[in-house]
Design an enzyme around this catalytic site. Structure first.
Site, PDB file in Angstrom:
ATOM      1  CD  GLU A   1      -2.972  -1.046   0.163  1.00 30.73           C
ATOM      2  OE1 GLU A   1      -3.088   0.029  -0.452  1.00 30.73           O
ATOM      3  OE2 GLU A   1      -3.661  -2.055  -0.065  1.00 30.73           O
TER       4      GLU A   1
ATOM      5  NE  ARG B   1     -15.734  -4.050   2.583  1.00 32.60           N
ATOM      6  CZ  ARG B   1     -15.816  -5.348   2.815  1.00 32.60           C
ATOM      7  NH1 ARG B   1     -16.961  -5.969   2.720  1.00 32.60           N
ATOM      8  NH2 ARG B   1     -14.751  -6.044   3.138  1.00 32.60           N
TER       9      ARG B   1
ATOM     10  CB  CYS C   1      -6.274  -3.190   6.437  1.00 32.51           C
ATOM     11  SG  CYS C   1      -6.406  -4.977   6.601  1.00 32.51           S
TER      12      CYS C   1
ATOM     13  CG  HIS D   1      -4.736  -5.019   1.585  1.00 31.52           C
ATOM     14  ND1 HIS D   1      -4.923  -3.659   1.655  1.00 31.52           N
ATOM     15  CD2 HIS D   1      -5.532  -5.556   2.575  1.00 31.52           C
ATOM     16  CE1 HIS D   1      -5.783  -3.383   2.641  1.00 31.52           C
ATOM     17  NE2 HIS D   1      -6.173  -4.513   3.204  1.00 31.52           N
TER      18      HIS D   1
HETATM   19  N1  PCA Z   1      -8.390  -7.226   6.108  1.00 30.05           N
HETATM   20  C1  PCA Z   1      -9.297  -6.159   6.507  1.00 30.05           C
HETATM   21  C2  PCA Z   1      -9.141  -6.050   7.999  1.00 30.05           C
HETATM   22  C3  PCA Z   1      -8.460  -7.298   8.438  1.00 30.05           C
HETATM   23  C4  PCA Z   1      -7.951  -7.920   7.201  1.00 30.05           C
HETATM   24  O1  PCA Z   1      -7.211  -8.896   7.136  1.00 30.05           O
HETATM   25  C5  PCA Z   1      -9.062  -4.851   5.748  1.00 30.05           C
HETATM   26  O2  PCA Z   1      -8.607  -4.899   4.592  1.00 30.05           O
HETATM   27  O3  PCA Z   1      -9.321  -3.776   6.284  1.00 30.05           O
END
Ligand code: PCA
Length: 223
Positions: A89, A99, A152, A175
């Site tokens: 990111e 959401r 996240c 991610h």
């Molecule tokens: N993904 C979520 C929160 C925890 C995770 O593993 C997110 O993308 O916010």
């Protein structure tokens, strides 16, 4: 006997992953992080810490780990269902806009992660060099320009806010895709095997530890 200060201590890398959320039974981010607990990469020791998928508490646990482990590098991992590659990111924003409910039943709408904090922080990981190294290893990767507005991004922003006053400590967020067993329950959902994702984390950490200044590589996109 040498004093404690004379004993060289290997640098520490903190890798966090999340507990399952949104009815999932597993979260690849934690499975990948814990697979490298105790591993030595480029002379650094990996410590894996699981975070609750909860606004507030997730960030608190991360800050506690920063305090106790004193890492030189911090990489947060989280699941982004629907994405097919590893995505460092670029930016964390000062906004919670959930959401779905978090694991404590909270659903903040348009609140600040840190009231009065800057609008955003950039990752201090070498995100372009990481993408290049992952691709060179045959692993699908791309820069992402949005970590979303769920837990996240919340944890990523809290991390970068803390690191803003800790010069020399670098950090960021990545991610990752679903595991095949998760994707099997959602037709069309992309996935990546656990062993492949663990290899991706090794490449990512090695690159982050050995790349002090990011490379310039075009990877612009609309999201
Ligand atoms: N993904 C979520 C929160 C925890 C995770 O593993 C997110 O993308 O916010």
């Amino acid at each position: 006997m040498p004093s404690a200060a004379a004993i060289p201590v290997a640098p520490t890398v903190l890798v966090t992953g999340f507990e399952p959320f949104d009815q999932d039974l597993v979260n690849p981010s934690w499975e990948v992080a814990r697979a490298l607990e105790g591993a030595s990469i480029a002379g650094a020791t990996v410590r894996a810490v699981q975070l609750p998928c909860v606004f507030g508490l997730g960030a608190e646990r991360l800050l506690e780990a920063l305090h106790t482990l004193r890492p030189q590098l911090v990489v947060g991992l989280g699941l982004a269902g629907g994405r097919s590659d590893w995505q460092p990111e670029r930016v964390a924003i000062n906004c919670n806009d959930a959401r779905i409910l978090d694991n404590a039943g909270q659903q903040p709408i348009d609140t600040a992660v840190v009231p009065g904090g800057p609008a955003a922080y950039f990752s201090s990981l070498p995100i372009k060099a990481i993408v290049q190294a992952l691709r060179a290893a045959g692993l699908p990767a791309a820069v992402s320009n949005s970590a979303g507005t769920f837990v996240c991004n919340h944890v990523f922003y809290a991390l970068m806010h803390a690191l803003a006053t800790q010069p020399g400590v670098r950090g960021g967020f990545v991610h990752v895709p679903c595991l095949p067993e998760q994707a099997a329950r959602s037709p069309g959902m992309p996935s990546m095997a656990l062993a492949t994702q663990v290899q991706a984390l090794r490449v990512l950490l090695h690159t982050a530890l050995t790349t002090p200044v990011d490379i310039a590589m075009g990877d612009g996109r609309e999201h």
